[in-house]
Write an enzyme that holds these catalytic residues in place. Structure first.
Site, short mmCIF file in Angstrom:
data_model
loop_
_atom_site.label_atom_id
_atom_site.label_comp_id
_atom_site.label_asym_id
_atom_site.label_seq_id
_atom_site.Cartn_x
_atom_site.Cartn_y
_atom_site.Cartn_z
N LYS A 154 57.20 41.46 38.51
CA LYS A 154 56.18 42.39 38.00
C LYS A 154 56.46 43.79 38.53
O LYS A 154 56.79 43.96 39.70
CB LYS A 154 54.79 41.92 38.45
CG LYS A 154 53.64 42.75 37.89
CD LYS A 154 52.29 42.19 38.32
CE LYS A 154 51.13 42.98 37.77
NZ LYS A 154 49.82 42.47 38.21
N SER A 176 46.43 41.40 34.67
CA SER A 176 47.35 42.50 34.47
C SER A 176 48.82 42.07 34.47
O SER A 176 49.67 42.84 34.02
CB SER A 176 47.16 43.54 35.58
OG SER A 176 47.45 42.97 36.85
N SER A 218 44.62 38.35 37.97
CA SER A 218 45.77 38.79 37.17
C SER A 218 46.96 37.85 37.13
O SER A 218 47.92 38.13 36.41
CB SER A 218 46.25 40.15 37.67
OG SER A 218 45.41 41.13 37.17
N1 GLN Z 1 41.31 42.29 35.59
C1 GLN Z 1 40.94 42.63 36.94
C2 GLN Z 1 40.90 44.12 37.08
O1 GLN Z 1 41.07 44.77 36.12
C3 GLN Z 1 41.89 42.01 37.91
C4 GLN Z 1 43.17 42.73 38.02
C5 GLN Z 1 44.11 42.09 38.97
O2 GLN Z 1 43.93 40.94 39.41
N2 GLN Z 1 45.13 42.83 39.36
O3 GLN Z 1 40.71 44.66 38.12
#
Ligand code: GLN
Length: 481
Positions: free
Chosen positions: A83, A158, A182
């Protein structure tokens, strides 16, 4: 060498066998994997950068070790995608942001070093929401990722690129990061396995910080065993990250193969209220399957779950506003000039950050500001303790918890993008795991009537990834044909 058509279904075990039997060399595999990933990428946009030089250098090392008859690493020759919030020396790392468009890190994240030491071949960097903020991968400055299972839908976020590449077959394993869901949410949306280890299990050194007290690195793979192999290789204390844990690491492979008979698994009522009937019935079937394997299913309550969303969006934005202060036009890459120093900061950040990142920085700055700190930030920290306590109380009588990952399967690209609050609801069932710091994962457990994958979430006690893998592995074995 096995033909590239078999690449999409390759596993770590198959690669090991292939190298041992000399069906292919690590170099041949790396070349085929890169060519395949490059050719397929326009369909999903899962990769932001390819790293052929680095991949071929590692592959050559693996081949020379094999030639010398040395024992090979547990990940020898395995094509790995990382990532783009995890730094890779000499390989561009953008965090999905314009502000780091040309950033070439001078060092490697510990997780990447450890996987490469076991022979993993980094073939590229995966698209993601900007600074890991999002649930659909639509917040990337480099365009959205498409879900390989339904190209008009999001892969989740994400870590959308990391999940999509494993589902599409353009990487055998990938690394993602999870701050609020995410890893698990995109794993569920793309029908692959995704693991969020205990907080502190894997070093965060070299993971670009979003919300430091919530950030985790974890693996994606096509099966539970491959995820366990990757975690085994990168887990453990690292002096470069003072929050990484000294806790002993179990032998995941040995323990996960034990039968699940007699394990006590909790079903938290709060996670089943308001669940769409479709997702709900798929999860119910999965629970029944585990019951038929001898697990004892118990109804439990995690009473503070209802505060998780507000608690998370206070703590995560507060930490993000502080962590992102470093992108100032002086360090790192882009700069927009201005008449004064503050104009330069303002112009750089105005041009370099996307809308969601700006929204988070503003929210975070607000909740930390004098006068609001006690009402929001301090209160949220107290609520976080209550959420963590819900888990430790529950785990006094049970070995694991089963729940949905997301209230709905993958949604259409563009469907929620203009409504941040609805988007935030995607993570309603995953945020608690990060707030409590317990290990949790998503394992595919069925699909919606439209054929969209649905994941089962499994939580375990702090540092008890072995039990989590055991539940997932036994479930996977019992359901795969
Ligand atoms: N969707 C969540 C956010 O927008 C989690 C993101 C993540 O786990 N990096 O913060």
């Amino acid at each position: 060498m096995s033909t590239p058509t078999s690449l999409p279904s390759l596993t770590i075990t198959a690669i090991r066998e292939g190298l041992r039997k000399k069906d292919f060399s690590a170099k041949e595999l790396a070349e085929a994997a890169l060519a395949f990933a490059q050719a397929e990428n326009p369909k999903t946009n899962a990769y932001l950068t390819f790293s052929p030089e680095r991949a071929l250098a590692t592959a050559a090392k693996v081949d020379s070790e094999i030639a010398k008859g040395f024992p090979i690493g547990t990940l020898a020759g395995v094509p790995l995608g990382v990532k783009d919030v995890i730094v890779t020396k000499g390989v561009r790392t953008t965090c999905g942001s314009r502000i780091l468009e040309h950033y070439i890190p001078p060092y490697d994240a510990t997780a990447v070093t450890r996987l490469e030491d076991e022979g993993a071949v980094v073939i590229g960097k995966m698209n993601c929401d900007e600074f890991a903020m999002g649930s659909s991968n639509e917040n990337s400055a480099y365009g959205p990722v498409r879900n390989p299972r339904a190209l008009d839908r999001v892969p989740g976020g994400s870590s959308g690129g990391s999940a999509a590449a494993v589902a599409q077959g353009t990487a055998v394993v990938t690394l993602g990061s999870d701050t609020g869901g995410s890893i698990r949410q995109p794993a569920s949306f793309c029908g692959v396995v995704g693991v969020t280890p205990t907080y502190g299990r894997v070093s965060r050194y070299g993971l670009v910080a979003f919300a430091s007290s919530l950030d985790h690195i974890g693996p994606f793979a096509r099966n539970v065993e491959d995820c366990a192999t990757v975690l085994q290789a990168m887990a453990g204390r690292d002096d470069q990250d003072s929050t990484s844990a000294f806790a002993p690491i179990d032998d995941y492979h040995a323990l996960m193969k034990h039968p699940v008979k007699g394990l006590r698994l909790g079903l938290p009522s709060e996670y089943f209220e308001g669940l769409t009937s479709e997702t709900g019935s798929v999860i119910e079937e999965a629970v029944k399957k585990l019951e038929s394997l001898g697990c004892e299913i118990r109804k439990i309550s995690l009473p503070h779950t209802k505060y998780a969303l507000s608690c998370y969006y206070i703590i995560a934005t507060a930490e993000a506003s502080s962590n992102l202060a470093r992108y100032d036009g002086v360090r790192y890459t882009i700069r927009s000039e201005g008449a004064t120093l503050s104009d330069m900061y303002r112009n750089t950040r105005g041009a370099g950050f996307g809308a969601e990142v700006k929204r988070r920085i503003m929210l975070g700055t607000y909740v930390l500001s004098a006068g609001y700190y006690d009402a929001y930030y301090k209160k949220a920290q107290q609520v976080r303790t209550l959420i963590a306590r819900d888990f430790s109380d529950a785990f006094k009588d049970i070995d694991g918890i089963l729940a949905p990952v997301s209230p709905f399967p993958a949604f259409k690209i563009g469907e929620k993008v203009d409504d941040p609050l609805t988007m935030y609801l995607s993570d309603i069932y995953t945020l608690t795991g990060d707030l409590a710091g317990v290990p949790c994962m998503s394992v595919p457990c069925g699909q919606s009537k439209d054929g969209l994958p649905i994941g089962l979430q499994i939580f375990a006690k702090h540092f008890d990834e072995a039990t989590m893998f055991r539940v997932a592995y036994n479930y996977e074995q019992a359901t795969s044909r």
